[in-house]
Design a protein around this motif. Structure first.
Motif, short mmCIF file in Angstrom:
data_model
loop_
_atom_site.label_atom_id
_atom_site.label_comp_id
_atom_site.label_asym_id
_atom_site.label_seq_id
_atom_site.Cartn_x
_atom_site.Cartn_y
_atom_site.Cartn_z
N MET A 1 41.93 -43.16 7.27
CA MET A 1 40.64 -43.50 7.88
C MET A 1 39.54 -43.30 6.86
SD MET A 1 39.19 -42.20 11.54
CE MET A 1 39.34 -40.47 11.14
N ASN A 2 38.58 -44.18 6.82
CA ASN A 2 37.55 -44.15 5.80
C ASN A 2 36.33 -43.32 6.17
OD1 ASN A 2 39.07 -45.94 4.24
ND2 ASN A 2 38.25 -47.69 5.34
N SER A 3 36.22 -42.89 7.42
CA SER A 3 35.07 -42.10 7.81
C SER A 3 35.26 -40.65 7.42
CB SER A 3 34.84 -42.19 9.32
OG SER A 3 35.95 -41.66 9.99
N THR A 4 34.19 -39.91 7.26
CA THR A 4 34.22 -38.50 6.91
C THR A 4 33.97 -37.68 8.16
OG1 THR A 4 33.38 -38.99 4.70
CG2 THR A 4 33.22 -36.72 5.46
N LYS A 5 34.91 -36.81 8.49
CA LYS A 5 34.73 -35.95 9.65
C LYS A 5 33.71 -34.86 9.35
CE LYS A 5 39.27 -36.40 11.83
NZ LYS A 5 40.45 -35.64 12.35
N LEU A 6 32.90 -34.56 10.33
CA LEU A 6 31.99 -33.44 10.20
C LEU A 6 32.75 -32.15 10.46
CD1 LEU A 6 28.68 -34.69 11.85
CD2 LEU A 6 29.23 -34.48 9.45
N ARG A 7 32.43 -31.13 9.69
CA ARG A 7 33.14 -29.86 9.77
C ARG A 7 32.30 -28.82 10.54
NH1 ARG A 7 33.56 -31.90 4.76
NH2 ARG A 7 31.88 -30.58 3.96
N VAL A 8 32.94 -28.14 11.48
CA VAL A 8 32.27 -27.13 12.28
C VAL A 8 33.05 -25.82 12.17
CG1 VAL A 8 31.48 -26.43 14.57
CG2 VAL A 8 31.37 -28.85 13.90
N LEU A 9 32.36 -24.74 11.82
CA LEU A 9 32.95 -23.40 11.78
C LEU A 9 32.54 -22.66 13.04
CD1 LEU A 9 34.38 -21.04 10.32
CD2 LEU A 9 32.17 -20.51 9.25
N VAL A 10 33.53 -22.15 13.79
CA VAL A 10 33.27 -21.41 15.02
C VAL A 10 33.45 -19.92 14.73
CG1 VAL A 10 33.89 -21.09 17.44
CG2 VAL A 10 34.10 -23.36 16.38
N VAL A 11 32.39 -19.14 14.91
CA VAL A 11 32.43 -17.70 14.61
C VAL A 11 32.27 -16.92 15.91
CG1 VAL A 11 31.47 -15.84 13.22
CG2 VAL A 11 31.36 -18.21 12.38
N ASP A 12 33.34 -16.27 16.34
CA ASP A 12 33.31 -15.47 17.58
C ASP A 12 34.47 -14.49 17.55
OD1 ASP A 12 33.50 -14.63 20.41
OD2 ASP A 12 32.03 -16.22 20.74
N ASP A 13 34.23 -13.23 17.90
CA ASP A 13 35.30 -12.24 17.86
C ASP A 13 36.24 -12.36 19.05
OD1 ASP A 13 33.21 -11.33 19.53
OD2 ASP A 13 33.89 -9.26 19.37
N GLU A 14 35.88 -13.13 20.06
CA GLU A 14 36.80 -13.43 21.16
C GLU A 14 37.66 -14.60 20.71
OE1 GLU A 14 35.15 -13.32 25.28
OE2 GLU A 14 33.22 -13.13 24.24
N SER A 15 38.87 -14.29 20.25
CA SER A 15 39.71 -15.32 19.64
C SER A 15 40.04 -16.45 20.61
CB SER A 15 41.01 -14.70 19.10
OG SER A 15 41.72 -14.05 20.13
N TYR A 16 40.23 -16.11 21.88
CA TYR A 16 40.53 -17.16 22.87
C TYR A 16 39.38 -18.16 22.96
CZ TYR A 16 41.08 -19.50 27.36
OH TYR A 16 41.17 -20.46 28.33
N LEU A 17 38.16 -17.63 23.03
CA LEU A 17 37.00 -18.51 23.14
C LEU A 17 36.81 -19.33 21.87
CD1 LEU A 17 34.52 -19.48 24.68
CD2 LEU A 17 33.26 -17.51 23.76
N ALA A 18 36.98 -18.70 20.72
CA ALA A 18 36.82 -19.42 19.45
C ALA A 18 37.82 -20.56 19.34
CB ALA A 18 36.99 -18.45 18.27
N ASP A 19 39.09 -20.28 19.72
CA ASP A 19 40.12 -21.31 19.65
C ASP A 19 39.86 -22.42 20.67
OD1 ASP A 19 41.42 -19.97 17.65
OD2 ASP A 19 42.85 -18.97 18.97
N LEU A 20 39.36 -22.05 21.85
CA LEU A 20 39.05 -23.05 22.88
C LEU A 20 37.96 -24.00 22.41
CD1 LEU A 20 39.52 -24.01 25.83
CD2 LEU A 20 37.70 -22.43 26.51
N VAL A 21 36.89 -23.44 21.83
CA VAL A 21 35.79 -24.26 21.33
C VAL A 21 36.27 -25.15 20.17
CG1 VAL A 21 33.55 -24.22 20.16
CG2 VAL A 21 33.99 -22.68 22.08
N ALA A 22 37.05 -24.55 19.25
CA ALA A 22 37.55 -25.31 18.10
C ALA A 22 38.45 -26.46 18.55
CB ALA A 22 38.30 -24.39 17.15
#
Length: 241
Positions: A1-22
């Motif tokens: 694919m020729n488009s560039t994906k935007l990168r998002v870093l999710v920072v949260d000590d609740e691993s379940y929530l961080a993984d859910l958002v990611a």
């Protein structure tokens, strides 16, 4: 694919929530990474180079506001959306003072958070990177809600558009009917996954009238967008099952 994906870093000590958002962000076509502490976030920013950071205010090794201050001092220009369990005005002021772009209070809906992230990115210097997806001769314009194949406009319903966008955002990856159903028809959809097969057929009649066919069936697994030259007995009208 020729488009560039935007990168998002999710920072949260609740691993379940961080993984859910990611995970939700990956479904929307973003590239993601997670961190559980401020110090890990600083290291991840150097290697991952995110366009946007979802930053929890309360972290085990300090506040997300202090971490953002460190990142800004180090020259990080990524947009920041703060998450907090508190709704105090002083927190919002502090977050904006260190260069935060928006503020979302817990508990929040994933739809709201993703909408806020898109709004922040539209205001940033990277608004077009995620607005347009290109694969082979297929173009999808998010902002205009337009699709073109071989330069020709393709008229899609909202559901067809969402399905095509999801497939193209994950081009080359085989997606199961359940994955597609959960994303396009939402997680609480109570109907049969036969609806996926039906809409794949609709898309093929509109997208794969051009050669080569892009929407491929992987028997007993699901569907994938990839370039495959038509062979004997194959073609854009192949069965959607």
């Amino acid at each position: 694919m020729n488009s560039t994906k935007l990168r998002v870093l999710v920072v949260d000590d609740e691993s379940y929530l961080a993984d859910l958002v990611a995970t939700a962000l990956r479904y929307e076509g973003f590239e993601t990474a997670v961190a559980g502490t401020g110090s890990t976030a600083v290291s991840k920013v150097e290697s991952f180079r995110p366009h946007l950071i979802v930053m929890d205010v309360m972290l085990p090794d300090g506040s997300g506001i202090d971490t953002t201050r460190r990142l800004r001092s180090a020259g990080c220009e990524a947009s920041v959306v703060f998450l907090t369990a508190r709704d105090a005005t002083e927190d919002k002021i502090a977050g904006l003072t260190v260069g935060g772009d928006d503020y979302v209070t817990k508990p929040f809906s994933l739809e709201e958070l993703i909408a806020r992230i898109r709004a922040v990115l539209r205001r940033s210097k990277h608004p077009r990177e995620h607005a347009r997806l290109v694969f082979a001769d297929l173009e999808i314009d998010d902002e205009a809600h337009e699709v073109r194949r071989h330069g020709t406009p393709v008229d899609l319903t909202p559901t067809e558009f969402k399905l095509l966008r999801y497939l193209v955002a994950h081009a080359g990856r085989v997606l199961s009917k359940r994955q597609i159903l959960d994303h396009v028809w939402e997680y609480d959809f109570g109907g049969s996954d036969a609806v996926v097969q039906t809409y794949i057929s609709y898309l093929r009649r509109k997208i794969d009238v051009f050669a080569p066919a892009l929407i491929q069936t992987v028997p007993r697994i699901g569907y994938v967008v990839r370039v495959q030259e038509p062979g004997p007995g194959a073609g854009p009208q192949a069965d959607a099952r």
